[in-house]
Design an enzyme around this catalytic site. Structure first.
Site, short mmCIF file in Angstrom:
data_model
loop_
_atom_site.label_atom_id
_atom_site.label_comp_id
_atom_site.label_asym_id
_atom_site.label_seq_id
_atom_site.Cartn_x
_atom_site.Cartn_y
_atom_site.Cartn_z
N TYR A 75 0.84 -1.19 0.00
CA TYR A 75 0.00 0.00 0.00
C TYR A 75 0.88 1.24 0.00
CZ TYR A 75 -3.86 -2.99 1.62
OH TYR A 75 -4.82 -3.96 1.74
N HIS A 83 -6.45 1.32 -2.03
CA HIS A 83 -6.33 -0.11 -2.26
C HIS A 83 -4.85 -0.42 -2.47
CE1 HIS A 83 -10.57 -1.03 -2.62
NE2 HIS A 83 -10.73 0.08 -3.33
N LYS A 118 -4.36 -4.68 -9.68
CA LYS A 118 -3.05 -4.63 -9.02
C LYS A 118 -2.01 -5.14 -9.99
CE LYS A 118 -5.15 -5.49 -4.54
NZ LYS A 118 -6.07 -4.44 -4.84
#
Length: 160
Positions: A75, A83, A118
């Site tokens: 993070y 997120h 991601k």
């Protein structure tokens, strides 16, 4: 107050930040005693701590990546603000598995990462002057290893 930390988080706060103390009963444990205790408690502690320390030292908030099939997630400022940006997979330079087997394990993680917006980082532990990362018998030996990051992305090419 009781605070629950992973072994890596706890050790980072003892060793790198010098902001907590750990006791066994009434006896305060030294850095070396904590290292030995944590290493004996978890056979993966050393390699996990090396990667944890690497990313925390770069300013990332590092949390467990089990939910996303990785070792860690990173993070920018913490889970309460953003997120996670990356899923981290730990690799070692003396990994016994073949490249084909490794890619079979990594490809599903890349798909999960894409679905969750991601990216995947393969963090490889490189040893210098020792035979393996397990040669890091004390935290003072951490200078004998380094981490090489590889950003892995899945590309989709359309014929449109």
């Amino acid at each position: 107050m009781i605070l629950r930390l992973s072994l890596e988080e706890g050790f980072f706060l003892i060793y790198a930040m010098n902001c907590i103390e750990i006791y066994d009963g009434s006896q305060k444990l030294s850095i070396e005693q904590c290292w030995n205790l944590f290493s004996n408690a978890d056979p993966n502690f050393i390699k996990c701590y090396i990667i944890y320390h690497h990313f925390r030292s770069k300013g990332w908030i590092v949390k467990s990546g089990e939910k996303f099939a990785g070792n860690y997630i990173l993070y920018k400022n913490g889970p309460q603000f953003f997120h996670a940006t990356y899923i981290v997979i730990i690799d070692t330079e003396n990994s016994a598995s073949s490249d084909k087997k490794q890619w079979k394990q990594i490809l599903p993680i890349i798909r999960v990462a894409e679905t969750c917006k991601k990216e995947v980082i393969i963090a490889r532990i490189i040893t210098h002057g020792i035979t393996s990362f397990e040669g890091v018998k004390t935290p003072m030996n951490l200078s004998s290893v380094s981490v090489h990051e590889t950003l892995v992305q899945r590309w989709f090419i359309s014929d449109k």
